[in-house]
Scaffold this motif. Structure first.
Motif, PDB file in Angstrom:
ATOM      1  N   ALA A 185       0.831  -1.200   0.000  1.00 36.88           N
ATOM      2  CA  ALA A 185       0.000   0.000   0.000  1.00 36.88           C
ATOM      3  C   ALA A 185       0.867   1.252   0.000  1.00 36.88           C
ATOM      4  CB  ALA A 185      -0.917  -0.014   1.224  1.00 36.88           C
ATOM      5  N   ASN A 186       0.242   2.366  -0.312  1.00 36.76           N
ATOM      6  CA  ASN A 186       0.925   3.653  -0.243  1.00 36.76           C
ATOM      7  C   ASN A 186       1.423   3.893   1.188  1.00 36.76           C
ATOM      8  OD1 ASN A 186       1.813   6.140  -1.232  1.00 36.76           O
ATOM      9  ND2 ASN A 186      -0.053   7.175  -0.570  1.00 36.76           N
ATOM     10  N   GLY A 187       2.681   4.293   1.331  1.00 40.68           N
ATOM     11  CA  GLY A 187       3.241   4.542   2.655  1.00 40.68           C
ATOM     12  C   GLY A 187       3.854   3.325   3.317  1.00 40.68           C
ATOM     13  N   ALA A 188       3.912   2.203   2.606  1.00 40.21           N
ATOM     14  CA  ALA A 188       4.455   0.977   3.197  1.00 40.21           C
ATOM     15  C   ALA A 188       5.975   1.006   3.324  1.00 40.21           C
ATOM     16  CB  ALA A 188       4.028  -0.238   2.373  1.00 40.21           C
ATOM     17  N   GLY A 189       6.638   1.886   2.564  1.00 40.51           N
ATOM     18  CA  GLY A 189       8.099   1.970   2.626  1.00 40.51           C
ATOM     19  C   GLY A 189       8.798   1.570   1.343  1.00 40.51           C
ATOM     20  N   LYS A 190       8.043   1.363   0.287  1.00 42.66           N
ATOM     21  CA  LYS A 190       8.624   0.869  -0.971  1.00 42.66           C
ATOM     22  C   LYS A 190       9.610   1.867  -1.575  1.00 42.66           C
ATOM     23  CE  LYS A 190       4.667   0.380  -3.157  1.00 42.66           C
ATOM     24  NZ  LYS A 190       3.829   1.119  -2.177  1.00 42.66           N
ATOM     25  N   THR A 191       9.177   3.123  -1.691  1.00 39.28           N
ATOM     26  CA  THR A 191      10.051   4.155  -2.275  1.00 39.28           C
ATOM     27  C   THR A 191      11.276   4.387  -1.398  1.00 39.28           C
ATOM     28  OG1 THR A 191       8.244   5.262  -3.440  1.00 39.28           O
ATOM     29  CG2 THR A 191      10.166   6.604  -2.916  1.00 39.28           C
ATOM     30  N   THR A 192      11.095   4.325  -0.092  1.00 40.65           N
ATOM     31  CA  THR A 192      12.227   4.485   0.840  1.00 40.65           C
ATOM     32  C   THR A 192      13.301   3.442   0.578  1.00 40.65           C
ATOM     33  OG1 THR A 192      10.820   5.462   2.552  1.00 40.65           O
ATOM     34  CG2 THR A 192      12.880   4.455   3.286  1.00 40.65           C
ATOM     35  N   ILE A 193      12.892   2.218   0.300  1.00 42.87           N
ATOM     36  CA  ILE A 193      13.844   1.146   0.009  1.00 42.87           C
ATOM     37  C   ILE A 193      14.625   1.464  -1.262  1.00 42.87           C
ATOM     38  CG2 ILE A 193      14.024  -1.274  -0.729  1.00 42.87           C
ATOM     39  CD1 ILE A 193      11.778  -1.884   1.311  1.00 42.87           C
ATOM     40  N   LEU A 194      13.930   1.914  -2.314  1.00 42.91           N
ATOM     41  CA  LEU A 194      14.631   2.260  -3.556  1.00 42.91           C
ATOM     42  C   LEU A 194      15.602   3.412  -3.339  1.00 42.91           C
ATOM     43  CD1 LEU A 194      12.084   1.981  -6.508  1.00 42.91           C
ATOM     44  CD2 LEU A 194      13.573   0.243  -5.527  1.00 42.91           C
ATOM     45  N   VAL A 209       8.668  -1.554  -8.206  1.00 44.81           N
ATOM     46  CA  VAL A 209       7.831  -1.146  -7.075  1.00 44.81           C
ATOM     47  C   VAL A 209       6.502  -0.667  -7.637  1.00 44.81           C
ATOM     48  CG1 VAL A 209       7.523   0.748  -5.429  1.00 44.81           C
ATOM     49  CG2 VAL A 209       9.629  -0.596  -5.397  1.00 44.81           C
ATOM     50  N   GLU A 210       5.398  -1.253  -7.155  1.00 44.95           N
ATOM     51  CA  GLU A 210       4.089  -0.954  -7.736  1.00 44.95           C
ATOM     52  C   GLU A 210       2.957  -1.098  -6.720  1.00 44.95           C
ATOM     53  OE1 GLU A 210       1.909  -0.086  -9.941  1.00 44.95           O
ATOM     54  OE2 GLU A 210       3.275   0.606 -11.498  1.00 44.95           O
ATOM     55  N   GLN A 211       1.975  -0.188  -6.819  1.00 45.94           N
ATOM     56  CA  GLN A 211       0.722  -0.382  -6.087  1.00 45.94           C
ATOM     57  C   GLN A 211      -0.248  -1.229  -6.900  1.00 45.94           C
ATOM     58  OE1 GLN A 211      -1.222   2.821  -3.794  1.00 45.94           O
ATOM     59  NE2 GLN A 211       0.503   4.122  -4.372  1.00 45.94           N
ATOM     60  N   ASN A 212      -0.070  -1.225  -8.241  1.00 41.36           N
ATOM     61  CA  ASN A 212      -0.923  -2.046  -9.102  1.00 41.36           C
ATOM     62  C   ASN A 212      -0.433  -3.499  -9.007  1.00 41.36           C
ATOM     63  OD1 ASN A 212      -2.237  -3.372 -11.244  1.00 41.36           O
ATOM     64  ND2 ASN A 212      -2.300  -1.515 -12.482  1.00 41.36           N
ATOM     65  N   ALA A 213      -0.867  -4.159  -7.942  1.00 40.90           N
ATOM     66  CA  ALA A 213      -0.340  -5.480  -7.623  1.00 40.90           C
ATOM     67  C   ALA A 213      -0.625  -6.504  -8.711  1.00 40.90           C
ATOM     68  CB  ALA A 213      -0.909  -5.958  -6.294  1.00 40.90           C
ATOM     69  N   LYS A 214      -1.803  -6.452  -9.293  1.00 39.65           N
ATOM     70  CA  LYS A 214      -2.168  -7.445 -10.309  1.00 39.65           C
ATOM     71  C   LYS A 214      -1.216  -7.395 -11.496  1.00 39.65           C
ATOM     72  CE  LYS A 214      -6.077  -9.239 -12.968  1.00 39.65           C
ATOM     73  NZ  LYS A 214      -7.523  -9.088 -13.282  1.00 39.65           N
ATOM     74  N   MET A 215      -0.955  -6.191 -12.010  1.00 38.13           N
ATOM     75  CA  MET A 215      -0.049  -6.050 -13.151  1.00 38.13           C
ATOM     76  C   MET A 215       1.377  -6.410 -12.757  1.00 38.13           C
ATOM     77  SD  MET A 215      -1.758  -5.206 -15.865  1.00 38.13           S
ATOM     78  CE  MET A 215      -0.588  -4.463 -17.002  1.00 38.13           C
ATOM     79  N   ALA A 216       1.798  -5.952 -11.587  1.00 36.34           N
ATOM     80  CA  ALA A 216       3.170  -6.199 -11.139  1.00 36.34           C
ATOM     81  C   ALA A 216       3.438  -7.696 -10.975  1.00 36.34           C
ATOM     82  CB  ALA A 216       3.434  -5.466  -9.827  1.00 36.34           C
ATOM     83  N   LEU A 217       2.487  -8.405 -10.381  1.00 35.99           N
ATOM     84  CA  LEU A 217       2.663  -9.844 -10.169  1.00 35.99           C
ATOM     85  C   LEU A 217       2.557 -10.628 -11.469  1.00 35.99           C
ATOM     86  CD1 LEU A 217       0.605 -10.315  -6.874  1.00 35.99           C
ATOM     87  CD2 LEU A 217       3.103 -10.327  -7.102  1.00 35.99           C
TER      88      LEU A 217
END
Length: 234
Positions: free
Chosen positions: A35-44, A190-198
């Motif tokens: 989800a937004n704010g989970a820390g994904k961008t921070t990791i990148l 890194v994506e919020q669009n989980a269906k496309m990303a997976l």
């Protein structure tokens, strides 16, 4: 190729990422969803040296990225397509692409790479003299990807490439990601669009409030009931 081990990252008193371990092997597409704010961008940002981890290690081909200057990391073959595109709005399309090749000195090969980019993105070729800030959102995203590819990366870090785009353009961007991968470039997506990303990944990690809650084969996660309820709207 790229490995994070027990990484913690904070913003002042805010503990954004907790004990995260993940790896991206050569030749893979690995998706990091959440989800937004989970820390994904921070990791990148921490991988690329824009942020430093409190603890843990980040290595790329055995090199400690925590001890490597951010300006040197791109020279290792790591390119970043940031969230929000961050193109140079007052420069032309061609000038933006040239900025992506600033670490290279091989002028003839730079021109060859640019022609490859124009073949992959015909709309950018049509608009090569246009000021980048006047492009549509989808065209700006293509330019951001093209600019990253101008550095001839080994691994591409992509942060929310589908954000703000129409469903049709989202499909186009994911088609481009698959094409880039077929040409031998490893991708951390890194994506919020989980269906496309997976759907295009080999493996994936699920990040919840700064921690990895699940990981494994992307197709299995795509069909996992918890993932379906939390991220696929099912």
């Amino acid at each position: 190729m790229l490995e994070l081990k027990n990484v913690d990252i904070s913003y002042g008193a805010i503990h954004a990422v907790h004990n995260v371990s993940l790896c991206v092997n050569d030749g893979e597409i690995v998706s990091l969803i959440g989800a937004n704010g989970a820390g994904k961008t921070t990791i990148l940002h921490t991988i690329t040296g824009l942020k430093k981890a409190n603890k843990g290690t980040i290595t790329y081909d055995g090199l400690d990225l925590q001890k490597t200057e951010a300006s040197k990391i791109i020279q290792l073959g790591i390119a970043h397509v940031p969230e929000g595109r961050h193109i140079f709005p007052d420069m032309t399309v061609t000038e933006n692409l040239e900025m992506g090749a600033y670490i290279r000195n091989d002028k003839d090969e730079i021109q060859e790479t640019m022609q490859e980019i124009f073949e992959r993105f015909p709309r950018l070729k049509e608009r090569r003299k246009q000021i980048a800030g006047t492009l549509s959102g989808g065209e700006q995203q293509m330019l951001a990807v093209g600019r990253a590819l101008m550095s001839k990366p080994k691994i591409l870090l992509m942060d929310e490439p589908s954000m703000g785009l129409s469903p049709l353009l989202v499909k186009e961007i994911f088609r481009i990601i698959k094409e880039v991968h077929k040409q031998g470039i490893t991708v951390l997506l890194v994506e919020q669009n989980a269906k496309m990303a997976l759907s295009i990944a080999n493996r994936a990690y699920v990040l919840e409030t700064g921690s990895i809650s699940m990981d494994g084969d992307a197709n299995k996660l795509l069909n996992d009931e918890k993932v379906k309820k939390a991220y696929l709207g099912l």
